[in-house]
Design a protein around this motif. Structure first.
Motif: not given
Ligand code: ADP
Length: 360
Positions: A87, A102, A135-136, A138, A140, A142, A165-166, A168, A171, A194, A197, A235, A247
């Motif tokens: 990433k 972002p 993934y899924d 994991r 990630v 907050f 952190r945007l 949203l 998605e 979602q 995650g 995505e 991603e």
């Molecule tokens: P993975 O690679 O595990 O699928 P993601 O990077 O897609 O994880 O993140 C999982 C979810 O977390 C996203 O679908 C979104 O809902 C939330 N998310 C991830 N990055 C951000 C961000 N920069 N701002 C707000 N929400 C986010």
């Protein structure tokens, strides 16, 4: 699911699986048992095939690269796969090319001055993502405060992407398929929902029809930049400032499962057509609406047959052993009525035994 369609597109599949119980084994023409990062297993696979492709990105890029150097056709190539595996690389390259991502910083140290500078420019805590291996949801995180961010970076002991952190509005996901000769098709934009995650639901058409053109253009631009062959799933976040890239995956993707019932050519067939050097099939929809709901294991074993008993529910059972929290299958419903498709897909998934809950 690639195995289900392989023969129809003239492809024989040899699968590298970690165990004979792996779902892909059931549809494979030939199987090599081994880990994806075992050079001997990869050699054994590569010896008997014309092309190597992937259905997940937990791969060792150096090994994949060394296959190419020995003349094995690897599609997508390691240089392209890197965008999905790493990433940090993805964010840097996209930012360099002016693509919308972002605001972010890459670091592996809580004391990094660049991290301090980045955090001091934010008004609320960012998202922290491990650069590799997540993934899924994991990998990630907050965190709730800037102190938590630093503690987290310290404890992860790995390269991480720290990004704003945007807010949203939703998605969406854009699927593009690129052939060996550069020909491209794109599927229509879909909305994704979602929870924790993990993707719970996918809806065609997307709730944001005005963004379809922008997403398709962005998709084709990214596909060119990456030099992907096969399916590219992107995505995207919908924000007040427009689309922002989350991603990418370089393989048939969860957000494209609806194409099995809903499009002229499903994503699995198109992936195999692309990587085997054939021309692509049309990615046009053949239904007015499609809704796909993932089936995630809950406290009780799931029952695919109970989902199949729901009229109009197309149940796909991946043949994986039940485990709470594991994606075990999905249910799709299609038709002229958006609400009916949604109600049917959810009824099928609930009867099947998903632990996910419908959100509005
Ligand atoms: P993975 O690679 O595990 O699928 P993601 O990077 O897609 O994880 O993140 C999982 C979810 O977390 C996203 O679908 C979104 O809902 C939330 N998310 C991830 N990055 C951000 C961000 N920069 N701002 C707000 N929400 C986010």
């Amino acid at each position: 699911m690639m195995g289900d369609v392989a023969h129809r597109v003239g492809v024989r599949l040899n699968v590298l699986a970690t165990s004979i119980q792996d779902a892909a084994v059931a549809t494979a023409d030939q199987v090599v048992i081994g880990e994806p990062d075992d050079p001997f297993a990869l050699d054994e696979l590569a010896r008997d095939v014309d092309v190597v492709t992937f259905d997940h990105e937990l791969v060792d890029l150096d090994l994949v690269e060394s296959l190419s150097q020995r003349g094995v056709a690897v599609r997508p190539a390691a240089t392209a796969l890197r965008y999905a595996v790493d990433k940090a690389f993805q964010r840097r390259r996209f930012a360099e090319h002016g693509l919308p991502v972002p605001r972010f910083v890459v670091t592996d140290s809580a004391g990094d001055p660049a991290l301090w500078r980045f955090l001091s420019g934010l008004s609320s805590p960012p998202v922290v993502k491990v650069a590799r291996g997540g993934y899924d949801g994991r990998g990630v995180y907050f965190p709730e405060s800037m102190d938590d961010v630093r503690a987290l970076v310290r404890s992860l002991k790995a390269e991480v992407v720290v990004e704003e952190r945007l807010e949203l509005r939703g998605e969406v996901a854009q699927l593009v398929v690129r052939a060996v000769d550069g020909e491209m098709v794109h599927y229509p934009l879909v909305s994704t929902v979602q929870a924790d995650g993990m993707c719970v639901e996918v809806r065609f058409p997307a709730d944001a029809p005005d963004l379809a053109g922008e997403a398709a253009m962005l998709g084709e631009r990214i596909a060119e930049l990456i030099g992907v062959v096969g399916v590219l799933a992107i995505e995207l976040f919908v924000t007040d400032g427009g689309l922002v890239i989350n991603e990418v995956a370089l393989r048939p993707h969860n957000t494209g499962h609806w194409t099995i019932e809903g499009a002229a050519t499903d994503q699995f067939s198109n992936h195999l057509l692309a990587v085997s050097g054939q021309s692509l099939g049309p990615a046009t929809p053949i239904v007015a609406h499609a809704v796909m709901v993932n089936v995630v294991g809950g406290d009780e074993p799931t029952v695919p047959a109970a989902g199949r008993a729901i009229d109009g529910a197309f149940v796909h059972d991946y043949g994986k052993a039940w485990r709470p929290g594991r994606k075990l299958g999905h249910v799709t419903a299609v038709g002229d009525d958006a609400t009916l498709a949604r109600v049917t897909a959810w009824a099928g998934a609930r009867a099947y035994g998903t632990r996910t809950r419908e959100t509005t």
